[in-house]
Design a protein around this motif. Sequence first.
Motif, PDB file in Angstrom:
ATOM      1  N   UNK A   1       4.214  47.418 -14.242  1.00  0.00           N
ATOM      2  CA  UNK A   1       4.163  46.221 -14.354  1.00  0.00           C
ATOM      3  C   UNK A   1       5.377  45.513 -13.980  1.00  0.00           C
ATOM      4  N   UNK A   2       5.333  43.929 -14.252  1.00  0.00           N
ATOM      5  CA  UNK A   2       6.525  43.224 -13.981  1.00  0.00           C
ATOM      6  C   UNK A   2       7.760  43.745 -14.628  1.00  0.00           C
ATOM      7  N   UNK A   3       8.908  43.631 -14.155  1.00  0.00           N
ATOM      8  CA  UNK A   3      10.201  44.108 -14.827  1.00  0.00           C
ATOM      9  C   UNK A   3      11.226  43.262 -14.700  1.00  0.00           C
ATOM     10  N   UNK A   4      12.218  43.239 -15.462  1.00  0.00           N
ATOM     11  CA  UNK A   4      13.221  42.485 -15.568  1.00  0.00           C
ATOM     12  C   UNK A   4      14.529  43.116 -14.608  1.00  0.00           C
ATOM     13  N   UNK A   5      15.635  42.402 -14.262  1.00  0.00           N
ATOM     14  CA  UNK A   5      16.415  43.023 -13.251  1.00  0.00           C
ATOM     15  C   UNK A   5      17.124  44.239 -13.806  1.00  0.00           C
ATOM     16  N   UNK A   6      17.268  44.143 -15.216  1.00  0.00           N
ATOM     17  CA  UNK A   6      18.114  45.314 -16.033  1.00  0.00           C
ATOM     18  C   UNK A   6      16.991  46.495 -15.901  1.00  0.00           C
TER      19      UNK A   6
ATOM     20  N   UNK B   1      10.332  41.053 -11.549  1.00  0.00           N
ATOM     21  CA  UNK B   1      10.085  41.908 -10.059  1.00  0.00           C
ATOM     22  C   UNK B   1       8.604  42.330 -10.436  1.00  0.00           C
ATOM     23  N   UNK B   2       7.839  42.004  -9.929  1.00  0.00           N
ATOM     24  CA  UNK B   2       6.344  42.330  -9.770  1.00  0.00           C
ATOM     25  C   UNK B   2       6.142  43.626  -9.153  1.00  0.00           C
ATOM     26  N   UNK B   3       4.802  44.205  -9.300  1.00  0.00           N
ATOM     27  CA  UNK B   3       4.613  45.577  -8.991  1.00  0.00           C
ATOM     28  C   UNK B   3       4.880  45.705  -7.477  1.00  0.00           C
ATOM     29  N   UNK B   4       4.647  44.731  -6.505  1.00  0.00           N
ATOM     30  CA  UNK B   4       5.255  45.063  -5.009  1.00  0.00           C
ATOM     31  C   UNK B   4       6.669  44.699  -4.997  1.00  0.00           C
ATOM     32  N   UNK B   5       7.107  44.067  -5.812  1.00  0.00           N
ATOM     33  CA  UNK B   5       8.812  43.902  -5.679  1.00  0.00           C
ATOM     34  C   UNK B   5       9.413  45.124  -5.822  1.00  0.00           C
ATOM     35  N   UNK B   6       8.750  45.948  -7.044  1.00  0.00           N
ATOM     36  CA  UNK B   6       9.194  47.088  -7.376  1.00  0.00           C
ATOM     37  C   UNK B   6       8.975  47.958  -6.166  1.00  0.00           C
ATOM     38  N   UNK B   7       7.873  48.191  -5.610  1.00  0.00           N
ATOM     39  CA  UNK B   7       7.775  48.851  -4.356  1.00  0.00           C
ATOM     40  C   UNK B   7       8.743  48.692  -3.216  1.00  0.00           C
ATOM     41  N   UNK B   8       9.235  47.393  -2.973  1.00  0.00           N
ATOM     42  CA  UNK B   8      10.123  47.063  -2.082  1.00  0.00           C
ATOM     43  C   UNK B   8      11.375  47.623  -2.436  1.00  0.00           C
ATOM     44  N   UNK B   9      11.858  47.459  -3.786  1.00  0.00           N
ATOM     45  CA  UNK B   9      12.825  48.113  -4.074  1.00  0.00           C
ATOM     46  C   UNK B   9      13.129  49.537  -3.934  1.00  0.00           C
ATOM     47  N   UNK B  10      11.967  50.357  -4.196  1.00  0.00           N
ATOM     48  CA  UNK B  10      12.050  51.821  -3.929  1.00  0.00           C
ATOM     49  C   UNK B  10      12.251  52.026  -2.626  1.00  0.00           C
ATOM     50  N   UNK B  11      11.569  51.429  -1.777  1.00  0.00           N
ATOM     51  CA  UNK B  11      11.775  51.656  -0.266  1.00  0.00           C
ATOM     52  C   UNK B  11      13.176  51.226   0.178  1.00  0.00           C
ATOM     53  N   UNK B  12      13.811  50.062  -0.355  1.00  0.00           N
ATOM     54  CA  UNK B  12      15.137  49.789   0.010  1.00  0.00           C
ATOM     55  C   UNK B  12      16.176  50.929  -0.559  1.00  0.00           C
ATOM     56  N   UNK B  13      15.765  51.534  -1.793  1.00  0.00           N
ATOM     57  CA  UNK B  13      16.758  52.582  -2.403  1.00  0.00           C
ATOM     58  C   UNK B  13      16.517  53.871  -1.467  1.00  0.00           C
TER      59      UNK B  13
END
Length: 260
Positions: free
Chosen positions: A113-118, A153-165
Amino acid sequence: MRPTDLAREHGISTQAVRNYEQAGCLPPAGRTPSGHRVYTEVHAAALRAFLALVPAYGHATAVQIMNAVHDGRLDDALALVDAGHVQLVRDRETLDAVRGAVHHLTEGPGRPGARSIGALARRLRTTPATLRKWEEAGILDPGRDPATGYRLYRPHDVRDAELAHLLRRGGYPLAHIATVVGQVRTASGTASGTGGGAGSLARALDDWRRRLTAQGLATLRAAARLGDYLSRVGAQDPPLDQPEDRVAQLAERGEQQDGQ
């Protein structure tokens, strides 16, 4: 052996050999009465081990491993090797997870689900500052909590962050990652779920998988070279803790002697 003898085997300069010795990657060389360096097969084995460690674990870690060996800190050297293997396993797991996202390009069941930056930084084992830098580069576009104004950070933001990582670990520059993630966002918003974004990311992931395969093979070569060097310098196996292990070892040695 002269410095040129060691250098010639690997196609490097004699100055590089001296630099590696100064950095502690080789044991100190002997000297002739006139002051010229004299190397032995032990030095040659050390150089082979170090140069094999570089593509497996990186230059800095390879230097640390060889320094630990030469300082008599064998456990520290092996801990660095183990850490490299752990990171390689984690990269493969991340790659597999992201590849699944490429096939589906949806949040799907089981996505966080949605997550904070931390919380997102902890998930990726990075820092909030890195996530803010990715946002400045156009890679991430988090929403804001209407009550607090904090990044969300919504679910698709988490996905984008995983791809970026993943892509960042593959050595891709931020500008390239921003382009790929943008294409993925576009593709995930289409009815068919296919397009340039999926194809571009798939090619990037195929390239990174090839890199991981090459690194995995490099760790095998590095282990052989390092093991050879340790045997030459007399590194001993640790004592066995279990009496039955000691008995089994002695029995095996006895069988070997009987067969000779």
